[in-house]
Design an enzyme around this catalytic site. Structure first.
Site, PDB file in Angstrom:
ATOM      1  N   ASP A 209     -30.315  -6.556  69.072  1.00  0.00           N
ATOM      2  CA  ASP A 209     -31.161  -6.998  70.199  1.00  0.00           C
ATOM      3  C   ASP A 209     -32.176  -8.011  69.693  1.00  0.00           C
ATOM      4  O   ASP A 209     -32.304  -8.223  68.490  1.00  0.00           O
ATOM      5  CB  ASP A 209     -31.901  -5.784  70.789  1.00  0.00           C
ATOM      6  CG  ASP A 209     -32.725  -5.054  69.731  1.00  0.00           C
ATOM      7  OD1 ASP A 209     -32.189  -4.101  69.122  1.00  0.00           O
ATOM      8  OD2 ASP A 209     -33.869  -5.478  69.442  1.00  0.00           O
ATOM      9  N   ASP A 211     -35.461  -7.663  70.138  1.00  0.00           N
ATOM     10  CA  ASP A 211     -36.742  -6.986  70.292  1.00  0.00           C
ATOM     11  C   ASP A 211     -37.335  -7.400  71.643  1.00  0.00           C
ATOM     12  O   ASP A 211     -36.586  -7.507  72.611  1.00  0.00           O
ATOM     13  CB  ASP A 211     -37.661  -7.292  69.091  1.00  0.00           C
ATOM     14  CG  ASP A 211     -38.714  -6.212  68.899  1.00  0.00           C
ATOM     15  OD1 ASP A 211     -38.353  -5.029  68.934  1.00  0.00           O
ATOM     16  OD2 ASP A 211     -39.894  -6.545  68.740  1.00  0.00           O
TER      17      ASP A 211
HETATM   18  N1  ADE Z   1     -33.461  -0.909  65.848  1.00  0.00           N
HETATM   19  C1  ADE Z   1     -32.665  -1.656  66.627  1.00  0.00           C
HETATM   20  N2  ADE Z   1     -33.388  -2.539  67.348  1.00  0.00           N
HETATM   21  C2  ADE Z   1     -34.679  -2.335  67.019  1.00  0.00           C
HETATM   22  C3  ADE Z   1     -35.890  -2.928  67.406  1.00  0.00           C
HETATM   23  N3  ADE Z   1     -35.927  -3.915  68.289  1.00  0.00           N
HETATM   24  N4  ADE Z   1     -37.030  -2.464  66.849  1.00  0.00           N
HETATM   25  C4  ADE Z   1     -36.989  -1.470  65.942  1.00  0.00           C
HETATM   26  N5  ADE Z   1     -35.874  -0.862  65.552  1.00  0.00           N
HETATM   27  C5  ADE Z   1     -34.725  -1.302  66.072  1.00  0.00           C
END
Ligand code: ADE
Length: 272
Positions: A209, A211
């Site tokens: 992703d 974030d």
């Molecule tokens: N693991 C997978 N995506 C994450 C994110 N955006 N922040 C922290 N841990 C994660």
């Protein structure tokens, strides 16, 4: 010394394909029980050990993973090399969901975990200026590329405590001011402990992703992460299966980067 490959699998990596003589073994440590039993076996001529970081059934949160027991258990079983695989968010447009990043630097923002084997009776300060093993990281990059993954050869991992994801302000700060490339909740203190245990350590971040910073993508949520992970799990397993051939089963001698001698100039306490 020949390579004995330990793999710590995060969300999305729960098994090793093609493992011969598989056996789940219980390993006790002075630091308590590891996250789960360890799956041992052979891939070709290489001894392998697989530890599910969160335990089978995902019972440990990032803050409750027994990091010291996990690293110590892998060391006790004989592992020389640890490949850590974990799901991560990305702060870079070009590090897209589905890509893998070979992490070579960390910013440690975790605060609720035991971070050292030392401190009571024996004090040691190891260097983690270069916290990962370049030889092992390069092997992971080659194996992942051969498995068809887009791989980034270097990246800085922001380790956050969690379990909540970052706020938008934190996400922007980590990206714009701190220069982090990826974010996750588990690679620290794992990397520091591997160095204290004199094990070669490489971290493979599987991007799931963006974030919360990306204007064209919504907030991160677990459904999105799992969907990307499911798409990637086969490639992660393929990468692991290719590692033994790249690492070789011949004697590789001492680590060129000194990972296996990290304590040589690190212990302050006088010997008895
Ligand atoms: N693991 C997978 N995506 C994450 C994110 N955006 N922040 C922290 N841990 C994660």
């Amino acid at each position: 010394m020949t390579s004995y490959l330990g793999v710590i699998g995060g969300s999305g990596l729960y098994q090793i394909d093609g493992l011969q003589h598989p056996e789940w073994v219980t390993v006790d440590t002075p630091w308590g029980a590891p996250s789960d039993q360890i799956l041992t076996g052979m891939l070709g001529d290489t001894y392998m050990a697989f530890l599910p970081r969160h335990g089978r059934g995902h019972v440990h949160s990032p803050s409750t993973v027994p990091y010291r027991a996990n690293i110590d258990a892998l060391k006790r079983i004989g592992a020389t090399d640890i490949v850590s695989v974990s799901a991560c968010g990305s702060f870079r447009e070009d590090m897209a969901p589905g890509d893998f990043v070979i992490v070579d630097q960390f910013i440690d923002r975790t605060f609720a975990r035991e971070k050292s084997f030392f401190g009571q009776g024996c004090v040691a300060h190891v260097s983690v200026a270069h916290p990962t093993c370049p030889r092992l990281g390069a092997a992971c990059a080659e194996a992942a590329r051969a498995a068809g993954v887009t791989v980034h050869d270097s990246g800085t991992y922001l380790a956050m405590e969690g379990p909540q994801f970052s706020t938008l302000a934190e996400s922007k700060m980590y990206r714009d001011s701190w220069g982090a490339d990826v974010i996750g909740m588990t690679n620290m203190p794992e990397a520091k402990l591997a160095r204290e245990a004199e094990l070669c350590y490489a971290s493979v971040a599987m991007i799931t992703d963006y974030d919360s910073w990306h204007p064209d993508h919504g907030e991160v949520d677990v459904t999105q992460i799992i969907a990307t992970l499911l798409g990637n799990a086969g490639k992660a397993r393929d990468m692991v299966a290719r590692l033994p051939a790249l690492l070789g089963s011949e004697d590789r001698g001492p680590c060129q980067h000194g990972c296996d001698r990290a304590l040589e100039h690190a212990i302050l306490t006088a010997p008895d």
